[in-house]
Write a protein that holds these residues in place. Structure first.
Motif: not given
Length: 819
Positions: A306-313, A497-502, A504-519
């Protein structure tokens, strides 16, 4: 003169033993036991005053042979310190006390009592000897008290210097031998009338003492729940290297049969094997991994953290790592093709030890091309430099075991405060990101507190809509929070979103997140993080903090207890769950502090009230007895409160708690000793000055206390900005600044006790050891109480309370003057 020198040597030994126990407890248990060590040290001093009060007649205070009896008693007590300092520690290690079992095993509370009392014995011996010297001094009490404080101050600095060159167990024996040295020096004082032919025996005994203790008896035995202890149970595990200093004991471990698999939060979708790793432990815990190049396995695992996320941003950012440890985050940054890495690591031992593991120096992560190493504290680096970064990383700096156990709940951390996050944001480029990773707890604690801290830091920096700057993902075991200096761009949100989906990390929060995207992948009973983040960003934030089961309010520099999630209102519910896996929900570090406070209160009440029987028959002096209790009790409470406040404030300033403890103790004791030694000479001058300036008659005690209270409140306002402005300076300049700030209050703090003790001696000589015991007993309570008050109220409130207690002491002394 020899007796005062003996007092100095014994005081240096006692304070050295106290600091040494803090270091040893960091290895055996965890470093937040430091205040328990201070408390039990003062318990010994308090008990010594009570003991002397009860046996004073047996010592023959009015006897013609009084001097000789006091001299012999001093030498015996000092010699006993030697035996008890080493022996009590060896025995205490063999008490099967385990703080993590206190939830289900009531016997642990009694074992804590045994440890507490065993380790108080050496301080009882030292306190008895110094109390005897004070009883003998009468009209020269201020000189003996000065010798006591100055000797202790020198000992506080000396013990830290010695720990850089010798292991703690060796230093333990050396410190213990100083009791015999002090006894021998006291025998040179002709006024004591001791037979001088026995004096050389004390020197011989001190030399033999160093050699008779088997190191196997004294070697620290870490808790079985610490990471290193559990690792060493694995077959074919061996220690490759060790290093020790006041900053920590480092251990590098190899495991050939069951290899390390340390990759915090590694995606369950990772298809390959990890490379061979070594484990680097600090004080037997807080493991970080060292990847061995060319050992097989795939470094591609770094893409699945998960800590690799910022390198993709971000595109090839310049990276700052706060807490480089074994170098794993450096390897990750280089793997992702960054432009440059600035790695901050406070402990030079870590850098030196990691470098020494590789035959080719350039294989060490710290020596790779494009890496710059900064050996200093993270907060100091943030305040000192002017370079800006595209990415600042804060990896988990502890182990998952420590985090789950709640053993850090009484520990201060200035890295996870609102002010720290604000400083990090100010060191970012306009498009830069701050990324902080923590271990996941369920129900969420660290993660929500982290999120709340970032929200407040953004608001304080002038951001109107902090939600636009935040994103958070989680794996099965870790959480990574990303904070942007500017609102996150649409392309970054898509990459998130792409990083997390590929992976299997769960999205916990981002601007405009929908509830069905979490958990969705690592499923919890409910999307706790998303729900908590939404509440923290909402208008009812304070209501959420109040009703949430755990304390997730942001930590600040005034209340830097990020890891304290405890709420008293939830304790009954948590205790009911302990038989159903609820033990990890209890913050045991905090509760051990509370247990220590209860023990300190019981001990203090007994030690203060017990001598009243011996003092009975005072009749008309009953009121004086109460004023003695109030005066010396208030002094003991207030002195320790200010001492603890300065330790915490200078921990941030100097960058390490041990440096702060040593410097504050040394400065407070030396300057207070100078104040004590000057008190008698300055008394008349202070009276005249008060008469001229205030137009009223005040005693020297009242002048010093009123000045101290005013100075404390002034420091409350001015000290934080002064320290912030100087935090960027190198350590060799910070030390004299700290000493200059500590000198004025410490000098004043040294006056009330000897002046009050002299007044007590004039009224009733037997009050002298009792007052010594009252002051020590109150200090016992203060050492345990102050951290708890700071957790709930903050260090500013503790400073105000200390000033108020000094004023109470002044009022009590005015009544005592009329006796």
């Amino acid at each position: 003169m020899p007796l005062r020198l003996a007092v100095s040597v014994l005081a240096a030994a006692a304070i050295g033993y106290e600091i040494l126990l803090i270091r040893l407890f960091s290895i055996i248990q965890w470093h937040h036991f430091a205040f328990m060590v201070i408390s039990l040290a003062l318990l010994g001093y308090g008990a010594s005053g009570t003991f002397l009060t009860l046996v004073s007649r047996r010592l023959g205070l009015d006897d013609l042979h009084r001097e000789r009896r006091l001299g012999v008693a001093f030498m015996v007590s000092a010699a006993l310190f030697s035996l008890l300092a080493v022996g009590a520690f060896a025995l205490a290690q063999r008490v099967p006390f385990n703080p993590l079992e206190m939830a289900w095993d009531p016997r642990q509370f009694w074992r804590l009592w045994v440890v507490y009392l065993l380790l108080a014995l050496p301080f009882f011996s030292a306190g008895t000897a110094i109390g005897l010297a004070l009883m003998r001094a009468r009209g020269k009490i201020h000189r003996v008290y000065r010798a006591d404080l100055v000797g202790a101050g020198v000992g506080a600095l000396g013990i830290v210097a010695i720990l850089f060159v010798a292991p703690a167990t060796t230093v333990l024996v050396l410190v213990g031998s100083l009791g015999l040295v002090a006894a021998g020096i006291a025998g040179l004082d002709r006024s004591l009338g001791v037979t001088r032919k026995w004096i050389p025996l004390f020197g011989i005994a001190a030399v033999l003492f160093v050699w008779i203790w088997p190191q196997s008896w004294l070697a620290p035995q870490p808790s079985e729940y610490k990471g290193l202890s559990k690792t060493m149970l694995v077959p074919a595990t061996r220690i490759l290297a060790e290093d020790s200093s006041p900053l920590g004991r480092l251990t590098v471990v190899a495991s050939s049969r069951i290899p390390f698999r340390h990759a915090p939060g590694l995606s369950l979708a990772f298809p390959d094997e990890l490379p061979e790793q070594l484990g680097l432990f600090t004080d037997g815990d807080s493991m970080s991994a060292i990847d061995l190049p060319g050992s097989g396995g795939e470094v591609s695992y770094l893409e699945y953290l998960p800590s690799a996320l910022p390198y993709h941003l971000l595109d090839r950012p310049r990276v700052l790592i706060l807490g480089a440890g074994g170098g794993g985050e450096i390897s990750s940054a280089l793997h992702h093709g960054v432009r440059r890495v600035d790695a901050v690591e406070f402990n030079p031992q870590v850098v030196r030890l990691v470098d020494g593991l590789f035959d080719n120096p350039e294989q060490s992560p710290y020596r790779r091309p494009g890496v710059r190493v900064h050996v200093e504290d993270a907060r100091s680096f943030l305040a000192r430099g002017r370079d800006l970064f595209e990415l600042i990383l804060v990896p988990p700096l502890d182990s998952s075991t420590v985090a789950a156990a709640g053993s850090q709940s009484a520990s201060a951390s200035f890295l996870y405060t609102v002010e720290s996050f604000g400083e990090a944001l100010s060191r970012l480029e306009q498009e830069g990101l701050l990324a902080v990773s923590r271990w996941l707890k369920v129900p969420p604690r660290d993660s929500l507190k982290l999120f709340a801290t970032a929200v407040v830091a953004l608001e304080r920096s002038g951001v109107d809509a902090p939600a636009e700057h935040l994103a958070m993902i989680r794996s099965w075991s870790t959480v990574t929070l990303v904070v942007g200096r500017r609102p996150l761009a649409p392309r970054q949100l898509e990459a998130l979103r792409t990083f997390s989906r590929e992976r299997s990390f769960d999205l916990a929060f981002y601007p405009g997140i929908e509830q069905q995207e979490t958990n969705r992948y690592n499923r919890l009973e409910a999307p706790y993080l998303a729900m908590g983040a939404e509440a923290i960003l909402g208008a009812d934030r304070e209501e959420f903090y109040d009703r949430y089961k755990f304390n997730v309010r942001p930590a600040t520099d005034d209340r830097p207890f990020f890891f304290n999630f405890f709420k008293w209102s939830v304790l009954p519910e948590l205790l009911e769950l302990r038989g159903r896996g609820g033990t990890p929900l209890v913050e045991w570090g905090y509760l051990i502090g509370v247990a220590t406070l209860v023990q300190a209160l019981v001990a203090a009440v007994v030690l203060i009230l017990l001598p009243l029987g011996a003092l009975g028959g005072a009749g008309q002096q009953a009121g004086g007895s109460v004023r003695v209790v109030v005066y010396f009790g208030a002094l003991g409470l207030a002195f320790l409160m200010l001492e603890v406040v300065f330790i915490q404030k200078l921990t941030l300033f100097l960058g390490h708690p041990l440096y702060a403890v040593a410097l504050v103790l040394a400065a407070f004791l030396v300057f207070a000793g100078l104040g004590s030694g000057s008190s008698a000479g300055l008394e008349q001058a202070m009276r005249r000055r008060a008469r001229v300036l205030l137009g009223t008659e005040l005693s020297a005690i009242e002048v010093s206390i009123l000045s101290l209270a005013a100075l404390s409140l002034t420091y409350l306002l001015l000290l934080p900005p002064v320290l912030r402005s100087a935090i960027q300076l190198p350590v060799f300049l910070k030390v004299p600044i700290a000493l200059a700030l500590l000198a004025p209050p410490a000098f004043l703090m040294g006056m009330p006790f000897p002046l009050g003790l002299a007044r007590a001696a004039d009224l009733k000589p037997v009050w002298v050891p009792w007052a010594w015991g009252i002051n020590g007993s109150a200090s016992v309570v203060s050492a345990a109480l102050t951290p708890i008050l700071a957790i709930h109220l903050g260090f500013g409130a503790v400073t105000t309370l200390a000033a108020a207690l000094y004023l109470v002491a002044a009022a009590s002394f005015r009544g005592l003057q009329k006796e």
